[in-house]
Design a protein around this motif. Structure first.
Motif: not given
Ligand code: SF4
Length: 236
Positions: A169, A171, A194-195, A197, A202, A204, A225, A228-229, A232
């Motif tokens: 991922v 960031c 939200r993710a 690409s 991905p 973030i 956030d 979320m990182v 993933i």
């Protein structure tokens, strides 16, 4: 009918082929095969480097001598980035600031200290477990936002770093880095949370640590956030 399919059928007919298997006459299936053949082969993650450490060292050496854009004229040091060659998380900012230009290391000023806190206290990781770099490897004068021309001139280095590390991922830190990576100009407040690409990896987006220093109320959404990182990064 797809023109490529039409041409193919004409050639087959000219070659005397009168009856085709049903599957070949399925336009959707043929179109899918055509699209597959025509798929671009420029995915920067498609060919991982055999020796990531050697590749990252080679990139740093090339960056140190690079004069592909005018930022080379005002830099003190190049700032290629640093961290683990096996990093699951890659933080990408827009460009080095004054402290980074002096030291040759990314995110070492006050904003860097806050990023360190996010990594160590929030994510419970060490700074050396992730990879930290910027879209451009030389400081834009006065800390201005890199131009799209500068970002594009430096883009091959970032792509090679991503290919070498193959993070789970990315960031992206702040509006400028996110805009340059995702080729958009939407406000960071609309992009974060939200993710997205980047070539299948991905992304973030979140606020830049320098913004968090000025706007502490943004720390809460930033933490969402970062969660979320981590989600993933820890998934596989
Ligand atoms: Fe080269 Fe990138 Fe520095 Fe421009 S910013 S001189 S492209 S290393």
């Amino acid at each position: 009918m797809n023109p490529v399919l039409r041409r193919s059928l004409r050639s087959l007919a000219a070659a005397g082929v009168r009856r085709l298997p049903r599957a070949l006459l399925d336009a959707q299936a043929v179109n899918a095969r055509i699209a597959q053949r025509a798929a671009p082969t420029t995915d920067p993650t498609a060919n991982p480097a055999a020796d990531p450490a050697a590749e990252l060292a080679a990139i740093a050496a090339e960056v140190s001598e690079c004069s592909a854009c005018s930022l080379c004229e005002t830099r003190q040091n190049t700032v290629p980035g640093e961290g683990s060659t096996n990093a699951r998380v890659m933080f990408i900012g827009e460009g080095p600031g004054a402290d980074e230009d002096r030291s040759g290391r990314p995110f070492v000023g006050r904003a860097g200290k806050l990023l360190d806190d996010i990594i160590t206290k929030g994510m419970k990781r060490r700074r050396e477990d992730v990879f930290i770099c910027n879209v451009v490897k030389c400081r834009p004068p006065g800390n201005r936002t890199p131009t799209s021309r500068e970002a594009s001139a430096c883009g091959a280095f970032l792509e090679r770093q991503l290919r070498a590390i193959a993070p789970k991922v990315i960031c992206s830190l702040g509006a400028a880095a996110t805009h340059l990576l995702l080729d958009t100009d939407r406000p960071i407040g609309k992009l974060r949370g939200r993710a997205a690409s980047w070539h299948g990896i991905p992304v973030i987006p979140t606020y830049h640590p320098a913004y968090l220093l000025r706007s502490p109320e943004a720390k809460k959404p930033c933490w969402e956030d970062i969660q979320m990182v981590m989600g993933i990064a820890d998934r596989t």
